[in-house]
Scaffold this active site. Structure first.
Site, PDB file in Angstrom:
ATOM      1  N   GLN A 179      -8.722  -4.753  -1.221  1.00 43.84           N
ATOM      2  CA  GLN A 179      -7.015  -4.814  -1.471  1.00 43.84           C
ATOM      3  C   GLN A 179      -6.531  -5.054   0.178  1.00 43.84           C
ATOM      4  OE1 GLN A 179      -5.074  -0.948  -1.473  1.00 43.84           O
ATOM      5  NE2 GLN A 179      -3.647  -1.505  -3.091  1.00 43.84           N
TER       6      GLN A 179
ATOM      7  N   SER B 208      -1.846  -3.353   3.285  1.00 46.67           N
ATOM      8  CA  SER B 208      -1.536  -2.490   4.385  1.00 46.67           C
ATOM      9  C   SER B 208      -1.429  -3.331   5.825  1.00 46.67           C
ATOM     10  CB  SER B 208      -2.063  -1.238   4.539  1.00 46.67           C
ATOM     11  OG  SER B 208      -1.812  -0.121   3.714  1.00 46.67           O
TER      12      SER B 208
ATOM     13  N   SER C  72     -10.804  -0.784   2.438  1.00 43.58           N
ATOM     14  CA  SER C  72     -12.202  -0.118   2.039  1.00 43.58           C
ATOM     15  C   SER C  72     -12.949  -1.425   1.154  1.00 43.58           C
ATOM     16  CB  SER C  72     -11.849   0.964   1.122  1.00 43.58           C
ATOM     17  OG  SER C  72     -10.928   1.051   0.156  1.00 43.58           O
TER      18      SER C  72
ATOM     19  N   GLU D 183      -2.857   2.988  -8.739  1.00 44.65           N
ATOM     20  CA  GLU D 183      -3.515   3.388  -7.267  1.00 44.65           C
ATOM     21  C   GLU D 183      -3.104   5.121  -7.553  1.00 44.65           C
ATOM     22  OE1 GLU D 183      -2.202   2.537  -3.368  1.00 44.65           O
ATOM     23  OE2 GLU D 183      -4.155   3.405  -2.802  1.00 44.65           O
TER      24      GLU D 183
ATOM     25  N   GLU E 272       5.170  12.633   3.191  1.00 47.47           N
ATOM     26  CA  GLU E 272       6.558  12.255   3.312  1.00 47.47           C
ATOM     27  C   GLU E 272       7.167  11.437   2.518  1.00 47.47           C
ATOM     28  OE1 GLU E 272       4.254  12.429   5.790  1.00 47.47           O
ATOM     29  OE2 GLU E 272       4.561  14.551   6.680  1.00 47.47           O
TER      30      GLU E 272
END
Lengths: 393, 381
Positions: free
Chosen positions: A112, A115, A147, A230, A363
């Site tokens: 994936q 990010s 990953s 996810e 958060e």
């Protein structure tokens, strides 16, 4: 409508035609896919039978009893859990036919590319560019926390196709060929010493337009399908009392009377209660799901899991005293799948630090609970309607 | 004991939802926080009209009482739903003390004994009985670490003093654990009667009256003796501790709902204060704790309802977890209201006082954790 009896009959036919004892594992997995018994809730012709998802365990139990080979789902987590549902919902017929079978059999591993160093919690701010070049796209940028990238044949990729639009609107979703020229994968070593993840550098990578998933500019909507799957994947399975991290801590306490103190005892009991209550909360969520009435509690499970894993592993390291001062191995390992409890106390403590970051920081998850579950007013957002290229960075 | 425990039913059934709707409608009409506060100021110790509507109108008094004695023959699961609602409205009714603890004590005495059956029949019709023990008494204490402070003489009269007895001022019958001539015993005492003095205390929790009982030659009817009496009292306090978790869940829910509503509308610095992450994260955390408290409370109620051998663990877990959640919810609700939360006029103090007193009731969280240490084999150093 396919029912349990029908699935048992189909499974028996598959086993008769391809006896696991005398069939190569890959041939068996391909035959299972073609029989629609891979994931029964997928459409016919794509590994399924349009059957209720709840019937999959019927097939799995029959195949396990017959000693049939599996597809090692831990190694295929991104493909099975994220790429497949996204391709099913947003992919073209051609993409589904080309990719789903080798994805499921494990012939082709997926990763994936979401990010980036500058886009973590604020994923929609990502900067990797995709520029159209005739009927192809040229990709330039850097991805991180990927990953399986070193094992992957394919990736799901989100890139910016129009920097002049606000951040959510200028994104497009692609399938990226990880063997294409310009794709470079480097291990990203973690505080545990190992490298589960990678950095991926994309330099002038050329992809055909047929690798686009969804419309140009619809990348955020497509990515949301991936991300929702996810969070479901991270939710966790049913565990018995003292399953997981607390079971290790309790076993350590029972095994080492010499290390016990009153302070550690009080804290262990508090953690034991919290672990048991979190287990019950997960059990309650499963009972709701089984009745077809999922509650919003799911949003909270990952938060509770992360906090407990960190507190219990920290307690354990402190309790073990001398044994907590040593570490099993700092070598740069490249594990194929992650196991939070598989190694020694020091590893468990360090790896648990990632639990409140990966898959959405605690958060951000608290914001989601506050705004979507409790309906509290949102933070004022200054970046939502500004062209991405004009955002401060 | 530590593994392979079958999963309890942690959801609410249809009849439980119906019961909740009836109780909630009654309490919304008769026991909203403003009414509770006004009643307190008027000095009314017990709301007998509300109790009659709950006990007889809805039939909540007899939920745990078998049908042969005029009860509903229901279970701790249903009683837990009533308690969620009485918690949510800090209702001034002796439900936990009377319809749960006293009824469970009587059931433990053996329903075949005539005085027990007769009492159960009266309780099903709304008569209030309470167990005469100090409110903080934990299930494992009576006759062990806490000897009865009441002595029974051979002529059947009782002598001694019991402090902080909850809802005694509303009671017509006291169930009194005593050291009898033949060891542990449980007696029934009618009130008012000669030799019984009930002295009201000024309680921290304004919504649950406390009193000191002084027995000076009061006439007692023996209900159980020996191990049966010990087990009856322990079972009653286990049920009280386990179902108190549902009351604590109701308290916490009111506090969170009220804090969310207030911070969503209260404006400072040009924004609703609930839009600040520093505040919304606290409320989100509370929501997570409450979701967990619900699972723990349902697990305890189900274990009590089914007579599960896991009930002592389920009850200790629920009380160790839910008591602090209710206190934290009330404390957060007060703080998130700013100065308004410190006023007598705003009802959050009623919930804070109830939550803080509930924390001590039937054993504080640390006592339940200590019980767990034995139950799940995590021995102290």
């Amino acid at each position: 409508m396919t029912d349990a009896a029908d699935l048992r009959e189909r499974t028996a036919r598959l086993l008769a035609a391809h006896p696991p004892a005398t069939t190569a594992p890959l041939d068996f997995l391909r035959a299972r896919f073609d029989a629609g018994l891979a994931w029964v809730h997928f459409p016919e012709g794509l590994g399924g039978l349009d059957a209720p998802r709840a019937l999959q365990p019927v097939v799995d139990a029959e195949l396990a009893a017959a000693g049939a080979p599996g597809n090692n789902p831990g190694r295929l987590a991104i493909g099975l859990g994220m790429a497949a549902p996204t391709l099913l919902r947003h992919g073209t017929e051609e993409q589904r036919r080309r990719h789903l079978r080798p994805l499921w059999t494990g012939e082709e591993v997926w990763c994936q590319l979401f990010s980036e160093p500058g886009a973590g919690s604020d994923l929609a701010a990502l900067a990797t560019r995709a520029v159209r070049d005739g009927d192809r796209w040229v990709i330039d940028g850097q991805k991180v926390w990927t990953s399986s990238a070193h094992l992957a044949r394919w990736a799901i990729l989100v890139a910016r196709t129009d920097p002049s639009l606000p951040k959510h609107q200028g994104l497009t979703y692609f399938i990226c060929d990880m063997t294409a020229p310009g794709v470079e994968v480097r291990p990203l070593r973690q505080i545990t010493g190992e490298a589960e993840f990678n950095e991926v550098f994309l330099t002038g990578v050329s992809l055909p337009d047929s690798h686009r998933v969804g419309e140009v500019g619809q990348g955020w909507e497509v990515a949301r399908t991936t991300l929702m799957n996810e969070r479901v994947a991270i939710g966790g399975a049913a565990t018995p009392r003292e399953g997981g991290m607390i079971g290790i801590a309790a076993a350590d306490w029972r095994a080492r009377p010499d290390l016990r103190t009153h302070d550690l005892h009080q804290r262990l009991l508090t953690l034991w209660v919290e672990a048991e209550v979190t287990r019950l909360t997960g059990e309650r969520l499963r009972q709701q799901l089984a009745k077809g009435a999922p509650g919003p509690e799911g949003s909270g499970m990952k938060l509770a899991f992360a906090r407990l894993a960190q507190q219990i592993s920290g307690w354990d390291l402190e309790f073990l005293a001398e044994d907590g001062l040593t570490y099993d191995d700092w070598a740069l390992r490249r594990p194929e799948s992650v196991d939070f409890t598989g190694r020694e106390a020091g590893y468990r403590y360090l790896r648990a630090k990632g639990n409140s970051i990966e898959g959405g920081t605690s958060e951000v998850l608290l914001n989601i609970v506050a705004e979507r579950v409790l309906g509290l007013p949102p933070e004022p957002r200054t970046d939502k309607d500004v062209a991405w290229k004009d955002l401060p960075r | 004991m530590t593994a392979d425990t079958p999963a309890a039913d942690l959801l609410y059934g249809e009849s439980e939802d119906d019961l909740r709707a009836a109780v909630r409608a009654l309490l919304a009409a008769r026991s909203d926080p403003a009414t509770v506060l006004a009643d307190l100021e008027a000095g009314r110790a017990c709301d007998t009209g509300l109790w009659d509507a709950l006990a007889n109108g809805i039939g909540a008094a007899g939920l745990l009482i078998p049908e042969e004695f005029g009860g509903a023959g229901a279970s701790a699961r249903e009683a837990a739903v009533v308690l969620e609602e009485t918690g949510r409205s800090v209702a001034r009714v002796p439900y936990l003390t009377g319809a749960v603890v006293a009824v469970t004590a009587l059931l433990g005495c053996g329903t075949g004994r005539p005085p027990v059956g007769a009492l159960l029949t009266r309780l099903a019709a709304g008569t209030v009985a309470v167990l005469a023990v100090p409110l903080p008494t934990a299930p494992d204490q009576p006759f062990r670490t806490a000897r009865p402070t009441v002595r029974a003489t051979a002529d059947g009269t009782l002598h001694g003093t019991v402090t902080t007895v909850a809802d005694a001022v509303c009671a017509e019958v006291l169930l009194v654990p005593a050291d009898g001539p033949d060891g542990p015993a449980l007696y029934a005492v009618e009130v008012p009667a000669a030799g019984v003095a009930t002295t009201s205390l000024t309680p921290l929790d304004l919504t649950r009256p406390l009193a000191t009982l002084t027995l000076d030659g009061a006439a007692g009817t023996p209900l159980a003796t020996g191990e049966r009496a010990v087990a009856a009292v322990r079972g009653a306090l286990t049920a009280g501790a386990g179902l108190l978790a549902s009351e604590q869940l109701g308290i916490a829910e009111w506090c969170l709902t009220t804090a969310v509503a207030y911070t969503g509308t209260r404006t400072q610095f040009g924004r609703p204060v609930g839009s600040f992450q520093a505040l919304k994260h606290r409320m989100a955390t509370l929501w997570l704790d409450i979701a967990s408290a619900r699972a723990a409370a349902r697990n305890a109620a189900d274990a009590l309802a089914t007579g599960s051998p896991d009930a002592p663990v389920a009850v200790a877990v629920a009380q160790a977890y839910c008591a602090p959640v209710a206190v934290r919810a009330a404390e957060e609700c007060l703080q998130l209201h700013g100065g308004t939360g410190m006023t007598w006029e705003h009802p959050v103090h009623l919930f804070l006082k109830r939550a803080k007193s509930d924390e001590s009731a039937f054993g504080a969280p640390g006592r339940h954790r200590a019980a767990l240490a034995e139950l799940v084999d995590l021995p102290a150093p």
